[in-house]
Design an enzyme around this catalytic site. Structure first.
Site, PDB file in Angstrom:
ATOM      1  N   HIS A 195     -51.822   5.128  12.693  1.00 32.36           N
ATOM      2  CA  HIS A 195     -51.235   4.834  11.556  1.00 32.36           C
ATOM      3  C   HIS A 195     -51.949   4.938  10.267  1.00 32.36           C
ATOM      4  CE1 HIS A 195     -53.067   0.902  12.978  1.00 32.36           C
ATOM      5  NE2 HIS A 195     -53.179   0.757  11.555  1.00 32.36           N
ATOM      6  N   HIS A 229     -55.964   5.970  11.836  1.00 27.37           N
ATOM      7  CA  HIS A 229     -56.614   5.193  12.615  1.00 27.37           C
ATOM      8  C   HIS A 229     -55.573   4.243  13.802  1.00 27.37           C
ATOM      9  CE1 HIS A 229     -55.665   2.345   9.852  1.00 27.37           C
ATOM     10  NE2 HIS A 229     -55.810   1.173  10.844  1.00 27.37           N
ATOM     11  N   ARG A 267     -50.247  -1.652  -4.364  1.00 27.38           N
ATOM     12  CA  ARG A 267     -49.710  -2.162  -3.027  1.00 27.38           C
ATOM     13  C   ARG A 267     -50.743  -2.948  -2.598  1.00 27.38           C
ATOM     14  NH1 ARG A 267     -50.067  -0.111   2.238  1.00 27.38           N
ATOM     15  NH2 ARG A 267     -48.351  -0.823   3.418  1.00 27.38           N
ATOM     16  N   ASP A 323     -55.969   0.480  15.468  1.00 31.17           N
ATOM     17  CA  ASP A 323     -56.506  -0.767  15.534  1.00 31.17           C
ATOM     18  C   ASP A 323     -57.345  -1.164  17.007  1.00 31.17           C
ATOM     19  OD1 ASP A 323     -55.593  -0.949  12.848  1.00 31.17           O
ATOM     20  OD2 ASP A 323     -53.955  -2.393  13.387  1.00 31.17           O
TER      21      ASP A 323
END
Ligand SMILES: O=C(O)CCC(=O)C(=O)O
Ligand SMILES: [Fe+2]
Length: 363
Positions: free
Chosen positions: A279, A222, A289, A224
């Site tokens: 990204h 996607h 994570r 941002d």
């Protein structure tokens, strides 16, 4: 037209939020098994030029930032001035949140058409499979949701969030000033740029260790919907950026460094000169994570349109004016075609908006 960020998704509820407790799963369920992760990168035989690392104290910093915005739309920064202990405290606060039992986290679930609270990634409805992640979004005050998570001791969490937002806001303004400077524009030319961002959002992401990471996706590809995003990826690899002609490139965690993503609104503001980076986040077998994204946008009543200094007869404005929350609505409706939906004139090559990434497999 809605201008409040909290109203952005009022017409676009996420109806089917599947809240599995990923932390307890020993196998990857079919619902989370992606068929293709489009891993066909990458560099061929040549060594790629990697995502730039920029020292904010470098005398050439403005040129370096401008170059990174033009070529990659993502870069890492060092000497950014955000205290290390605050970064650590923010990660610890997130760790505590995501370690709560799922039923407890669901007490603070995001409303189907809301922005704040615990839930799946907002982009989930656009993909046939679910993502191996959970998130917690803060817009405005965190108190209401934090109280539901920890009825008696929510103060510390809220204090860390507020302090983090304060520091990130300072940094975002410094970055905006560098980015505008690199476009030949000053903060004085863009009056709102000196103001506090409308109600910047904080997105806490949790990617539990995954039993089958090669078939799972932490957060699908996607861009941002921000001016810029400052991401703390906490020394754990997972973030990848897409670059035309190269493919997916890992943005390696560097201790103490922060990642800066250019968002769609900066692409609009720069009349397409600076690229909003596609990204995604991958997951891994052994490590849980955590990442923290500070999503920075303009004040809520401001309409973003290409800067007049960057347009003339030969370079007409490519996008119509749009507020942050209006654009979030467009993203919730059109996802990776949102930029085209606010585009005024077709690109010269006659194809879709190059930044819409329609040709890149996002699933
Ligand atoms: O976790 C990451 O590395 C990416 C997070 C991200 O892209 C986001 O929150 O928008
Ligand atoms: Fe993102």
């Amino acid at each position: 037209m809605y201008t409040r960020l909290s109203d952005s998704f009022i017409h676009y509820p996420i109806t089917n939020q599947n809240h599995l407790d990923l932390n307890s799963m020993k196998e990857l369920p079919e619902s989370h098994a992606w068929l293709s992760l489009d891993d066909s990168p990458s560099f061929g035989s040549s060594v790629p030029d990697l995502v730039h690392v920029i020292n904010l104290n470098d005398p050439n910093v403005m040129t370096l930032v401008g170059h990174a915005c033009k070529t990659w739309g993502v870069f890492q920064i060092t000497n950014h001035g955000v205290p290390t202990n605050l970064l650590e405290e923010m990660v610890e606060a997130s760790r505590k949140l995501f370690a709560l039992p799922i039923q407890q986290k669901l007490q603070a679930a995001r409303a189907p058409n809301g922005v704040s609270g615990y839930g799946v990634a907002r982009i989930s409805p656009f993909f046939p499979k679910l993502m191996w992640s959970e998130g917690f979004t803060v817009v405005g005050s965190p108190y209401e949701h934090a109280r539901k998570l920890w009825p008696k001791c929510y103060t510390k969490f809220c204090d860390v969030i507020e302090e983090y937002k304060k520091e990130m806001n300072k940094l975002a303004q410094r970055l905006m000033s560098l980015i505008l400077g690199s476009l030949g524009v000053t903060m004085d030319d863009v009056k709102w740029a000196c103001l506090q961002g409308s109600s910047p959002a904080l997105q806490l992401n949790s990617y539990p260790a995954c039993p089958d990471p090669d078939r799972a996706m932490g957060l699908a590809a996607h861009t941002d919907s921000t001016l810029l995003t400052i991401l703390h990826q906490n020394n754990t690899s997972g973030l990848q950026a897409h670059k035309e002609g190269i493919g997916w490139v890992t943005v390696p965690p560097i201790r103490g460094a922060l990642v800066v993503n250019i968002g769609d609104l900066l692409h609009i503001l720069s009349n397409g000169l600076y690229t909003s980076v596609l990204h995604r986040a991958k997951v891994n077998r052994t490590q849980h994570r955590l990442s923290v994204a500070y999503l920075y946008g303009p004040p809520s009543n401001i309409q973003i349109s290409p800067l007049s200094k960057l347009t003339d007869k030969c370079h007409p404005p490519l996008y119509r004016p749009v507020t942050w929350s209006e654009y979030l609505g467009a993203k919730a409706k059109h996802f990776n075609k949102a930029l085209s939906s606010v585009r005024l004139c077709a690109p010269l090559n006659g194809f879709a908006d190059a930044n819409d990434h329609s040709g890149v497999q996002v699933g």
